[in-house]
Design an enzyme around this catalytic site. Structure first.
Site, short mmCIF file in Angstrom:
data_model
loop_
_atom_site.label_atom_id
_atom_site.label_comp_id
_atom_site.label_asym_id
_atom_site.label_seq_id
_atom_site.Cartn_x
_atom_site.Cartn_y
_atom_site.Cartn_z
N ALA A 1 -5.40 0.43 -12.62
CA ALA A 1 -4.18 0.18 -11.85
C ALA A 1 -3.49 -1.11 -12.29
CB ALA A 1 -4.53 0.13 -10.36
N HIS A 2 -2.36 -1.39 -11.64
CA HIS A 2 -1.54 -2.53 -12.03
C HIS A 2 -2.26 -3.86 -11.80
CE1 HIS A 2 0.57 -2.26 -7.79
NE2 HIS A 2 -0.70 -2.55 -7.69
N ASN A 3 -1.99 -4.80 -12.70
CA ASN A 3 -2.48 -6.18 -12.64
C ASN A 3 -3.98 -6.32 -12.89
OD1 ASN A 3 0.16 -6.79 -11.82
ND2 ASN A 3 -0.40 -6.68 -9.65
N GLN B 1 7.99 -2.39 -10.61
CA GLN B 1 6.86 -2.87 -11.42
C GLN B 1 7.43 -3.47 -12.70
OE1 GLN B 1 3.35 -2.04 -10.04
NE2 GLN B 1 4.92 -2.18 -8.44
#
EC number: 2.3.1.191
Length: 351
Positions: free
Chosen positions: A256-258, A215
């Site tokens: 969460a990511h993004n 990540q």
């Protein structure tokens, strides 16, 4: 109740001052000097308290109010006892909140947990970090290499700020919070126990089981954001996770990511936003909302509590249910199911 040991009023305000500060209309100018030094719910009140009434649900309390003054809409103004100063405002709770911030400024913005006024001798600060004059760094804080912290920002005990993070001015990082791989704007409040910038949940199936995907994105938190206790914001996989200006996030929320959240959104507790979701501006999410990955939530949408979303939500619409759908449709389905259940029960009873 408001305990003066914890929250002492900054000073007394008169009803006339409250009217001027909030843009309210004081009904009886003879009550201009009524003294206000406390806030209370309308059901409790108090001799020097300001209360508010803003809907038909609590308008029944008006005739029996025990308070110094009440903020209310015009249609309820004539229902208050003559002893209570009436302040007419179209949005009473908003005006009430403004007065609260003036009466109790220490409750409106978190401050140091100790008497520290500068950088504690018991904090660990890397020599390459830059802490502006006026910042407060309390005991047990760890600040890594290349970190920048702006003037007026408070870093509470045992918080950890990782390498190269930037935190703007007049912000707050609560006790035990951790921040890494993040750029944070001005006047941002991050409450105790929050986790900002840890790995996103990125894995790909492999011959021997799930394999980690590095990540390598960041977290970008714009000005005036608030993030509640024990909430988590994962850094992006390759792009950034972004929280837009003025957005308020409750306790125990997972982002969460993004994910990209727009400006002035409200996200209530226990909600979970999966990877790569895009949320527009001025979106409201009730408690316990769940969003599947890669969805788009249009600006101004309202998402009902405990709803599960597996499709996009158009701008300005109200959705709810599981799976979520337009609220009117969800309510019709519930009504139909109840009607069918009653009919079936009656058939059994008659047969």
């Amino acid at each position: 109740m408001t305990d003066p040991v914890f929250f002492a009023p900054s000073r007394r305000y008169t009803a006339a001052e409250v009217a001027n500060l909030t843009g309210s209309v004081l009904v009886d100018s003879g009550q201009s000097d009524v003294s206000i030094e406390a806030l209370a719910p309308a059901s409790e009140g108090g001799a020097n308290a300001l209360v508010f009434v803003d809907g038909r649900r609590n308008s029944a309390l008006m005739p029996s109010l025990r308070a110094a003054a009440v903020l209310c809409p015009a249609e309820f103004a004539n229902k208050a006892p003559s002893s209570v100063a009436v302040l007419i405002h179209p949005r009473p709770q908003q005006a009430f909140a403004l007065v609260g911030r003036l009466l109790f400024p220490t409750a409106a913005t978190p401050g140091p947990m100790t008497s520290e006024t500068g950088v504690s001798a018991h904090a660990h600060i890397d020599p390459t970090a830059h802490v502006e004059a006026g910042a407060i760094i309390e005991a047990g804080v760890v600040i890594g290499p290349g970190v920048s912290i702006g003037s007026g920002t408070v870093i509470a005990p045992n918080a950890v700020i990782g390498q190269s993070c930037q935190i703007g001015r007049d912000g707050y990082v609560g006790p035990g919070a951790s921040i890494q791989y993040a750029l944070i704007g001005n006047r941002v409040i991050i409450h105790g126990g929050a986790r900002i910038g840890q790995d996103g949940f990125g894995f790909v199936g492999g011959a021997k089981g799930p394999e980690r995907v590095p990540q390598i994105g960041r977290v970008v938190i714009q000005d005036d954001v608030e993030i509640g206790s024990n909430s988590t914001v994962d850094r992006g996989a390759m792009s950034d996770t972004i929280i837009g200006q003025g957005t308020k996030i409750d306790n125990l929320v997972q982002i969460a990511h993004n994910v990209r959240i727009g400006r002035n959104c409200i996200v209530a507790g226990l909600s979970g936003i999966s990877g790569s979701v895009v949320v527009g501006d001025n979106v409201t999410m009730g408690g316990g909302v769940g969003l599947a990955d890669h969805l788009t939530i249009g600006s101004g949408a309202k998402l009902a509590a405990r709803s599960g979303f597996m499709s996009n939500v158009p701008a300005g619409e109200i959705w709810g249910g599981y799976p979520a759908q337009p609220m009117a449709e969800a309510m019709r389905e519930i009504a139909m199911l109840r009607t069918m259940a009653r009919a079936r029960k009656q058939g059994k009873d008659n047969g």
